[in-house]
Design a protein around this motif. Structure first.
Motif, mmCIF file in Angstrom:
data_model
loop_
_atom_site.group_PDB
_atom_site.id
_atom_site.type_symbol
_atom_site.label_atom_id
_atom_site.label_comp_id
_atom_site.label_asym_id
_atom_site.label_seq_id
_atom_site.Cartn_x
_atom_site.Cartn_y
_atom_site.Cartn_z
ATOM 1 N N ARG A 132 0.581 -0.581 -0.318
ATOM 2 C CA ARG A 132 0.285 -0.107 -0.554
ATOM 3 C C ARG A 132 0.534 1.707 0.333
ATOM 4 O O ARG A 132 2.256 1.075 -0.255
ATOM 5 C CB ARG A 132 -1.429 0.113 0.995
ATOM 6 C CG ARG A 132 -1.943 -1.174 0.912
ATOM 7 C CD ARG A 132 -2.979 -1.147 2.254
ATOM 8 N NE ARG A 132 -3.788 -0.164 1.869
ATOM 9 C CZ ARG A 132 -4.949 -0.833 0.709
ATOM 10 N NH1 ARG A 132 -5.232 -1.769 0.784
ATOM 11 N NH2 ARG A 132 -5.908 0.721 0.998
ATOM 12 N N LEU A 133 0.527 2.115 -0.395
ATOM 13 C CA LEU A 133 0.972 3.664 -0.838
ATOM 14 C C LEU A 133 0.350 4.171 0.479
ATOM 15 O O LEU A 133 -1.046 4.889 0.137
ATOM 16 C CB LEU A 133 0.863 4.038 -2.105
ATOM 17 C CG LEU A 133 1.997 5.337 -2.717
ATOM 18 C CD1 LEU A 133 3.051 4.649 -2.338
ATOM 19 C CD2 LEU A 133 1.432 5.928 -3.529
ATOM 20 N N ARG A 134 1.220 5.063 0.984
ATOM 21 C CA ARG A 134 0.658 6.376 2.059
ATOM 22 C C ARG A 134 1.002 7.267 0.901
ATOM 23 O O ARG A 134 2.031 8.052 1.440
ATOM 24 C CB ARG A 134 0.892 5.599 3.559
ATOM 25 C CG ARG A 134 0.856 4.711 4.669
ATOM 26 C CD ARG A 134 1.259 5.136 5.133
ATOM 27 N NE ARG A 134 0.600 3.945 6.666
ATOM 28 C CZ ARG A 134 1.755 3.347 7.469
ATOM 29 N NH1 ARG A 134 2.849 4.246 8.272
ATOM 30 N NH2 ARG A 134 0.901 2.544 8.604
ATOM 31 N N ILE A 135 0.154 8.281 1.442
ATOM 32 C CA ILE A 135 0.011 10.288 0.530
ATOM 33 C C ILE A 135 -1.053 10.833 1.456
ATOM 34 O O ILE A 135 -1.573 10.711 2.582
ATOM 35 C CB ILE A 135 -0.544 9.306 -0.697
ATOM 36 C CG1 ILE A 135 -0.272 8.731 -2.118
ATOM 37 C CG2 ILE A 135 -0.262 11.286 -0.667
ATOM 38 C CD1 ILE A 135 -0.755 8.748 -2.960
ATOM 39 N N GLY A 136 0.005 11.947 2.371
ATOM 40 C CA GLY A 136 -0.208 13.076 3.254
ATOM 41 C C GLY A 136 -1.057 13.602 1.950
ATOM 42 O O GLY A 136 -0.322 14.443 1.701
ATOM 43 N N VAL A 137 -2.257 13.946 2.409
ATOM 44 C CA VAL A 137 -3.157 15.663 1.671
ATOM 45 C C VAL A 137 -4.010 16.138 2.907
ATOM 46 O O VAL A 137 -3.778 15.956 3.998
ATOM 47 C CB VAL A 137 -4.037 15.208 0.929
ATOM 48 C CG1 VAL A 137 -2.759 13.545 -0.455
ATOM 49 C CG2 VAL A 137 -5.412 13.997 2.112
ATOM 50 N N LYS A 138 -4.006 17.797 2.706
ATOM 51 C CA LYS A 138 -5.064 18.495 3.276
ATOM 52 C C LYS A 138 -6.334 17.304 3.121
ATOM 53 O O LYS A 138 -6.298 16.652 2.395
ATOM 54 C CB LYS A 138 -4.888 19.975 2.732
ATOM 55 C CG LYS A 138 -4.028 20.573 2.517
ATOM 56 C CD LYS A 138 -3.993 21.090 3.862
ATOM 57 C CE LYS A 138 -2.545 22.218 3.853
ATOM 58 N NZ LYS A 138 -2.285 22.728 4.866
ATOM 59 N N SER A 139 -7.547 18.059 4.482
ATOM 60 C CA SER A 139 -8.769 17.393 4.675
ATOM 61 C C SER A 139 -9.146 18.348 5.029
ATOM 62 O O SER A 139 -11.136 18.203 4.734
ATOM 63 C CB SER A 139 -7.910 16.656 5.835
ATOM 64 O OG SER A 139 -8.045 17.381 7.229
#
Length: 407
Positions: A132-139
């Motif tokens: 799996r690929l973890r991606i940090g994004v705004k929410s």
């Protein structure tokens, strides 16, 4: 005077003196035929194609003999200096082999010493056997990256579509991607909150992260090529008197912005406003609506979604800053991963059949423009991207290479 023999075999004195060949009587054998007859054999078909009346080879007749599917080939006369055909063919074959060997050696040197292949980059980036690929994004930013507050709590927005695009090119379909909410101050550290409220390391940060010289100098930050151009702007309530055309007009005003952001730095240099930094832009906008702040400033693409959802209660101001905010993906110190992200953005930019970036813009940013007239929310074209150093065969290099203007 010597009499001419009856068989015409001797020269006359006149012919001998002139050096001319004696004329042969009609029906008399040629020189070659005469020799053969003296040796006791009759001329065959080959002799007719082979020699003329003076014993010389006739090329046309010899070629006709070869065209008649005969196996006979006229031998090279000894001492003539003409190289046999097989020698010439051998030399030609040798030259061809030498050229091919040189090409193979040259390609091998380039292949061994050149940049890595895409597969080698995947291995170096640690993507092999990664599930799996973890991606940090705004929410909390409508139009850019907004997480539903109920139901499946899915993410949607322009940044989310860009993250999906990059993930797909890295080999991760949407069901293998995990989005984690990341705050502004944690983008450089690449630390995001998981569902249990714990900080975890993410593989990518796609969270409106602007490229600056100071951030590029940070060894923990590794920026990709930019994926969006926007600029700083200001939002007030709709009843604000007049227009704000520069940050200097915010002198003495209570202004909220994102902490540790480029907007906060720019505002501090431009005016002595009362600045409040927040981790979430939604907190700034709510404080503006509640009268806690006089204005909010940050990137126009971030503010446009709040203005569009305000039902006319918020007003967007273009402050005419020349500086361009360039959003890019942060991959940290993983250089191989950064090259792969650059390759994804380059393919999206250079391939006319790849419309994923354009579709993301039309879906999530276009609808916001009408609520922000006379504000350059975001450029409607993907920023120019150059091909990264990835080893490919010449026939694999099908996409055009263009010069990118310096910024």
């Amino acid at each position: 005077m010597t009499e001419k023999p009856a068989d015409g075999g001797a020269q006359t004195e006149e012919a001998a003196a002139s050096g001319r060949r004696p004329e042969r009587e009609p029906g008399s054998p040629s020189g070659a035929e005469a020799v053969r007859r003296e040796r006791g054999r009759e001329p065959d078909d080959r002799s007719r194609y082979e020699d003329d009346e003076y014993g010389h080879e006739d090329d046309d007749r010899r070629d006709r003999w070869r065209d008649d599917d005969h196996e006979y080939r006229t031998p090279e006369p000894p001492g003539s200096g003409v190289r046999p055909r097989r020698v010439r063919r051998f030399r030609l074959a040798a030259w061809v082999m030498l050229i091919l060997a040189a090409v193979v050696v040259g390609v091998s040197v380039v292949w061994v010493n050149g940049p890595p292949t895409e597969a080698e980059l995947r291995e170096k980036a640690g993507l092999f056997n990664k599930e799996r690929l973890r991606i940090g994004v705004k929410s909390d930013t409508p139009g850019i990256a907004l997480q539903e507050q109920g139901g499946r709590r899915i993410f949607e927005g322009f940044d989310i579509q860009i993250a999906y695009m990059v993930a797909a090119d890295l080999g991760f379909p949407p069901d293998k991607v995990d989005f984690l909410a990341i705050e502004t101050e944690d983008r450089a550290r690449m630390q995001a909150l998981d569902d249990n409220g714990r900080f975890v390391k993410v593989d990518l940060v796609v969270a409106t992260f602007s490229v600056t010289p100071a951030r590029k100098a940070d060894p923990s930050v590794g920026f990709s090529t930019p994926y969006l151009f926007t600029e700083q702007s200001v939002v007030t309530t709709s009843d604000h008197p007049g227009s704000i055309t520069s940050l200097g007009q915010l002198e003495g005003k209570k202004v909220c912005t994102l902490g540790t952001s480029t907007s906060e730095s720019e505002l501090s240099r431009a005016t002595r406003a009362v600045i409040t930094g927040k981790n979430l832009l939604s907190d700034c906008v709510q404080g503006l609506k509640d009268g806690e702040f006089d204005a909010v400033t940050t990137d126009a693409a971030l503010l446009a979604g709040f203005v569009a959802q305000s039902d006319g209660k918020l007003r967007h101001h273009d402050i005419a800053l020349e500086k361009t905010e360039m959003w890019a993906v942060n991959v940290g110190s993983n250089n191989a991963l950064r090259t792969l992200v650059d390759l994804s953005l380059y393919r999206s930019y250079a391939d006319p059949h790849d419309q994923r970036w354009e579709q993301a813009y039309r879906t999530h940013l276009d609808p916001l423009l009408s609520a922000s007239p006379r504000v350059n929310v975001a450029q409607a074209e993907q920023p120019c991207a150059l091909p990264p150093p990835v080893r490919r065969w010449p026939w694999e290099r099908t996409l055009p290479v263009q010069e990118c203007p310096s910024r």
